[in-house]
Design a protein around this motif. Structure first.
Motif, PDB file in Angstrom:
ATOM      1  N   ALA A  26       0.826  -1.209   0.000  1.00 30.10           N
ATOM      2  CA  ALA A  26       0.000   0.000   0.000  1.00 30.10           C
ATOM      3  C   ALA A  26       0.859   1.258   0.000  1.00 30.10           C
ATOM      4  CB  ALA A  26      -0.913  -0.004   1.227  1.00 30.10           C
ATOM      5  N   ASP A  27       0.315   2.320  -0.580  1.00 34.47           N
ATOM      6  CA  ASP A  27       0.962   3.630  -0.500  1.00 34.47           C
ATOM      7  C   ASP A  27       0.500   4.384   0.735  1.00 34.47           C
ATOM      8  OD1 ASP A  27       2.335   3.478  -3.074  1.00 34.47           O
ATOM      9  OD2 ASP A  27       0.297   3.477  -3.892  1.00 34.47           O
ATOM     10  N   LEU A  28      -0.595   3.916   1.296  1.00 34.39           N
ATOM     11  CA  LEU A  28      -1.165   4.566   2.483  1.00 34.39           C
ATOM     12  C   LEU A  28      -2.000   3.538   3.225  1.00 34.39           C
ATOM     13  CD1 LEU A  28      -1.781   7.232   4.076  1.00 34.39           C
ATOM     14  CD2 LEU A  28      -3.768   7.511   2.579  1.00 34.39           C
ATOM     15  N   ILE A  29      -1.847   3.515   4.549  1.00 33.87           N
ATOM     16  CA  ILE A  29      -2.656   2.639   5.391  1.00 33.87           C
ATOM     17  C   ILE A  29      -3.615   3.535   6.182  1.00 33.87           C
ATOM     18  CG2 ILE A  29      -2.625   0.893   7.235  1.00 33.87           C
ATOM     19  CD1 ILE A  29       0.398   0.456   6.473  1.00 33.87           C
ATOM     20  N   LEU A  30      -4.887   3.178   6.171  1.00 36.46           N
ATOM     21  CA  LEU A  30      -5.881   3.964   6.905  1.00 36.46           C
ATOM     22  C   LEU A  30      -6.560   3.087   7.946  1.00 36.46           C
ATOM     23  CD1 LEU A  30      -7.585   5.817   3.889  1.00 36.46           C
ATOM     24  CD2 LEU A  30      -5.978   6.794   5.560  1.00 36.46           C
ATOM     25  N   LEU A  31      -6.753   3.644   9.145  1.00 39.40           N
ATOM     26  CA  LEU A  31      -7.584   2.986  10.147  1.00 39.40           C
ATOM     27  C   LEU A  31      -8.895   3.760  10.187  1.00 39.40           C
ATOM     28  CD1 LEU A  31      -5.048   2.330  13.085  1.00 39.40           C
ATOM     29  CD2 LEU A  31      -5.340   1.086  10.929  1.00 39.40           C
ATOM     30  N   ALA A  32      -9.973   3.096   9.831  1.00 38.52           N
ATOM     31  CA  ALA A  32     -11.286   3.743   9.737  1.00 38.52           C
ATOM     32  C   ALA A  32     -11.704   4.281  11.109  1.00 38.52           C
ATOM     33  CB  ALA A  32     -12.309   2.726   9.238  1.00 38.52           C
ATOM     34  N   PRO A  33     -12.672   5.220  11.122  1.00 35.51           N
ATOM     35  CA  PRO A  33     -13.185   5.711  12.412  1.00 35.51           C
ATOM     36  C   PRO A  33     -14.088   4.666  13.066  1.00 35.51           C
ATOM     37  CG  PRO A  33     -14.402   6.730  10.626  1.00 35.51           C
ATOM     38  CD  PRO A  33     -13.294   5.923   9.991  1.00 35.51           C
ATOM     39  N   SER A  34     -13.523   3.512  13.289  1.00 35.35           N
ATOM     40  CA  SER A  34     -14.237   2.394  13.897  1.00 35.35           C
ATOM     41  C   SER A  34     -13.835   2.302  15.359  1.00 35.35           C
ATOM     42  CB  SER A  34     -13.868   1.096  13.168  1.00 35.35           C
ATOM     43  OG  SER A  34     -14.333   1.128  11.836  1.00 35.35           O
ATOM     44  N   ASN A  35     -14.558   1.505  16.113  1.00 39.68           N
ATOM     45  CA  ASN A  35     -14.239   1.327  17.530  1.00 39.68           C
ATOM     46  C   ASN A  35     -12.825   0.718  17.652  1.00 39.68           C
ATOM     47  OD1 ASN A  35     -14.036   0.020  20.160  1.00 39.68           O
ATOM     48  ND2 ASN A  35     -16.211   0.491  20.381  1.00 39.68           N
ATOM     49  N   PRO A  36     -11.885   1.432  18.311  1.00 39.38           N
ATOM     50  CA  PRO A  36     -10.511   0.921  18.370  1.00 39.38           C
ATOM     51  C   PRO A  36     -10.402  -0.420  19.089  1.00 39.38           C
ATOM     52  CG  PRO A  36     -10.607   3.218  19.089  1.00 39.38           C
ATOM     53  CD  PRO A  36     -12.019   2.752  18.962  1.00 39.38           C
ATOM     54  N   TYR A  37     -11.252  -0.647  20.069  1.00 46.77           N
ATOM     55  CA  TYR A  37     -11.137  -1.864  20.891  1.00 46.77           C
ATOM     56  C   TYR A  37     -11.787  -3.078  20.245  1.00 46.77           C
ATOM     57  CZ  TYR A  37      -9.634   1.212  24.629  1.00 46.77           C
ATOM     58  OH  TYR A  37      -8.937   2.122  25.377  1.00 46.77           O
ATOM     59  N   VAL A  38     -12.985  -2.896  19.714  1.00 46.14           N
ATOM     60  CA  VAL A  38     -13.723  -4.084  19.271  1.00 46.14           C
ATOM     61  C   VAL A  38     -13.901  -4.166  17.751  1.00 46.14           C
ATOM     62  CG1 VAL A  38     -14.886  -4.470  21.472  1.00 46.14           C
ATOM     63  CG2 VAL A  38     -15.972  -2.978  19.775  1.00 46.14           C
ATOM     64  N   SER A  39     -13.420  -3.159  17.021  1.00 45.61           N
ATOM     65  CA  SER A  39     -13.500  -3.251  15.557  1.00 45.61           C
ATOM     66  C   SER A  39     -12.107  -3.319  14.928  1.00 45.61           C
ATOM     67  CB  SER A  39     -14.283  -2.065  14.980  1.00 45.61           C
ATOM     68  OG  SER A  39     -15.651  -2.155  15.332  1.00 45.61           O
ATOM     69  N   VAL A  40     -11.255  -2.341  15.238  1.00 50.65           N
ATOM     70  CA  VAL A  40      -9.888  -2.385  14.698  1.00 50.65           C
ATOM     71  C   VAL A  40      -9.020  -3.322  15.544  1.00 50.65           C
ATOM     72  CG1 VAL A  40      -7.886  -1.020  14.004  1.00 50.65           C
ATOM     73  CG2 VAL A  40     -10.175  -0.018  13.846  1.00 50.65           C
ATOM     74  N   GLY A  41      -9.296  -3.362  16.847  1.00 48.51           N
ATOM     75  CA  GLY A  41      -8.512  -4.202  17.760  1.00 48.51           C
ATOM     76  C   GLY A  41      -8.405  -5.662  17.329  1.00 48.51           C
ATOM     77  N   PRO A  42      -9.526  -6.290  16.963  1.00 53.74           N
ATOM     78  CA  PRO A  42      -9.436  -7.705  16.569  1.00 53.74           C
ATOM     79  C   PRO A  42      -8.637  -7.916  15.282  1.00 53.74           C
ATOM     80  CG  PRO A  42     -11.721  -7.067  17.046  1.00 53.74           C
ATOM     81  CD  PRO A  42     -10.909  -5.812  17.033  1.00 53.74           C
ATOM     82  N   ILE A  43      -8.605  -6.916  14.413  1.00 54.58           N
ATOM     83  CA  ILE A  43      -7.802  -7.030  13.185  1.00 54.58           C
ATOM     84  C   ILE A  43      -6.321  -7.005  13.566  1.00 54.58           C
ATOM     85  CG2 ILE A  43      -7.260  -5.976  10.953  1.00 54.58           C
ATOM     86  CD1 ILE A  43     -10.071  -4.700  11.003  1.00 54.58           C
ATOM     87  N   LEU A  44      -5.962  -6.039  14.413  1.00 51.44           N
ATOM     88  CA  LEU A  44      -4.568  -5.903  14.824  1.00 51.44           C
ATOM     89  C   LEU A  44      -4.140  -7.011  15.782  1.00 51.44           C
ATOM     90  CD1 LEU A  44      -4.509  -2.022  15.295  1.00 51.44           C
ATOM     91  CD2 LEU A  44      -3.394  -3.333  13.461  1.00 51.44           C
ATOM     92  N   ALA A  45      -5.112  -7.777  16.280  1.00 45.37           N
ATOM     93  CA  ALA A  45      -4.782  -8.920  17.150  1.00 45.37           C
ATOM     94  C   ALA A  45      -4.171 -10.069  16.349  1.00 45.37           C
ATOM     95  CB  ALA A  45      -6.027  -9.396  17.898  1.00 45.37           C
ATOM     96  N   VAL A  46      -4.338 -10.032  15.035  1.00 44.25           N
ATOM     97  CA  VAL A  46      -3.688 -11.039  14.181  1.00 44.25           C
ATOM     98  C   VAL A  46      -2.217 -10.603  14.063  1.00 44.25           C
ATOM     99  CG1 VAL A  46      -3.642 -12.126  11.907  1.00 44.25           C
ATOM    100  CG2 VAL A  46      -5.844 -11.467  12.954  1.00 44.25           C
ATOM    101  N   ARG A  47      -1.341 -11.362  14.707  1.00 40.03           N
ATOM    102  CA  ARG A  47       0.033 -10.901  14.929  1.00 40.03           C
ATOM    103  C   ARG A  47       0.734 -10.440  13.648  1.00 40.03           C
ATOM    104  NH1 ARG A  47       4.475 -13.585  14.524  1.00 40.03           N
ATOM    105  NH2 ARG A  47       3.376 -15.574  14.501  1.00 40.03           N
TER     106      ARG A  47
END
Ligand code: GDP
Ligand code: CA
Length: 307
Positions: A186-207
């Motif tokens: 990617a040329d740019l990574i975006l984290l959507a305005p989603s819930n950091p704990y229960v929406s983006v958190g589980p994605i980033l939990a994949v090591r």
């Protein structure tokens, strides 16, 4: 320009749609949360992937904020009349998708492959992938006990304060095919305005996914889901208050240590930019009230990439 977005459901889907409208489908890859996935009535439901699919296919119900437009509820009414499980609202049109997905999964097709097929069938040209094909489920520890995500969120109306968020399966979850490559290229990574704990958190939990974001050579920009320290909808503000100790931009940024270079914050939070450290604040109006507003927000987030 290739953009990859890590996204939850409804809030994320609106933003994803804005990004797609600005940079186009082909340039956009979306990595969706599966921590909310749930088995209801024998069906595998992936609410966040479906919110993104419906938003990009133009099928989402904008008033209700979730599910499909022109929805009817005959099947669920029958389920209720028969004493079946009806706590999780599944409309008739929505059910059709869950039937197709569930059959495919039962036949051994990975969730990522089913998702690609569903996107194609719905005419969605952006790449949408689950973070993982493995079982990854969000659990909440609360004063009233420990609950699987949907029991806490839907059945209990997220009324319980959250003491901890846990991801069942995170130790062994591998990224879905192509997801790490999407981040790496990617040329740019975006984290959507989603819930950091229960929406983006589980994605980033994949090591391996988290590691791919951490080793980026391109900017990673998060959009805050809070406006004036309050969630537009849902429990993000209460969770931040209890788990991070506040609802300022620094508390949102603190959910993504070492993972973001900039945070898009609302004008209503512009007087509270202390403690952001290396994270550059980008102040704009972040309420996605209509198509113009979501495209403007997308343009601001996309503008963070150096020419
Ligand atoms: P869910 O998976 O359906 O719960 O949705 P997400 O986690 O993707 O999005 C929920 C978050 O989106 C909430 O914390 C909201 O505050 C945030 N949100 C919803 N609409 C907007 C908006 O228009 N602007 C901003 N900045 N955040 C929003
Ligand atoms: Ca969700």
């Amino acid at each position: 320009m290739n953009v990859v977005i890590l996204s939850g459901g409804v809030g994320g889907a609106r933003f994803v749609r804005g990004v797609v409208e600005v940079v186009g489908e082909v340039a956009t890859s979306v990595i969706g949360n599966v921590g909310d996935d749930v088995e209801v009535l024998g069906l595998h439901v992936s609410p966040d992937l479906d919110s993104i699919l419906y938003a990009l296919a133009g099928l989402a119900d904008e008033q209700r904020g979730w599910g499909r437009s022109d929805e009817t509820w005959n099947a669920l009414e029958t389920v209720g009349a028969l004493g079946g499980e009806n706590w999780f609202a599944l409309g008739d049109r929505d059910l059709g998708l869950h039937l197709v997905r569930t059959q495919a999964l039962a036949a051994g097709e990975p969730l990522s492959a089913v998702t690609i097929r569903l996107a194609e069938a719905l005419g969605v040209g952006a790449q949408l992938q689950p973070a993982t094909d493995d079982r990854l489920r969000t659990w909440l520890d609360t004063p009233a006990g420990t609950f699987p995500f949907q029991e806490w969120f839907v059945a209990r109306g997220h009324r319980d304060e959250v003491d901890a968020v846990r991801f069942e399966g995170e130790e062994s979850a591998r990224p879905a095919p192509g997801v790490v490559e999407a981040i790496d290229s990617a040329d740019l990574i975006l984290l959507a305005p989603s819930n950091p704990y229960v929406s983006v958190g589980p994605i980033l939990a994949v090591r391996e996914l988290r590691e791919a974001v951490a080793r980026r050579r391109v900017p990673c920009v998060a959009v805050s889901p809070l406006i004036g320290g309050r969630a537009v909808k849902g429990p993000a503000d209460r969770m931040l208050l209890r788990l991070a100790g506040g609802t300022s931009p620094q508390h949102v940024a603190g959910c993504y240590p070492g993972l973001i270079d900039a945070l898009v914050v609302d004008e209503a939070d512009a007087d509270d930019l202390e403690g952001l450290g290396d994270v550059r604040p980008i102040v704009t109006s972040t309420l996605m009230s209509d198509g113009d507003a979501r495209r403007r927000l997308a343009e601001v987030a996309l503008g963070a990439v150096p020419a």
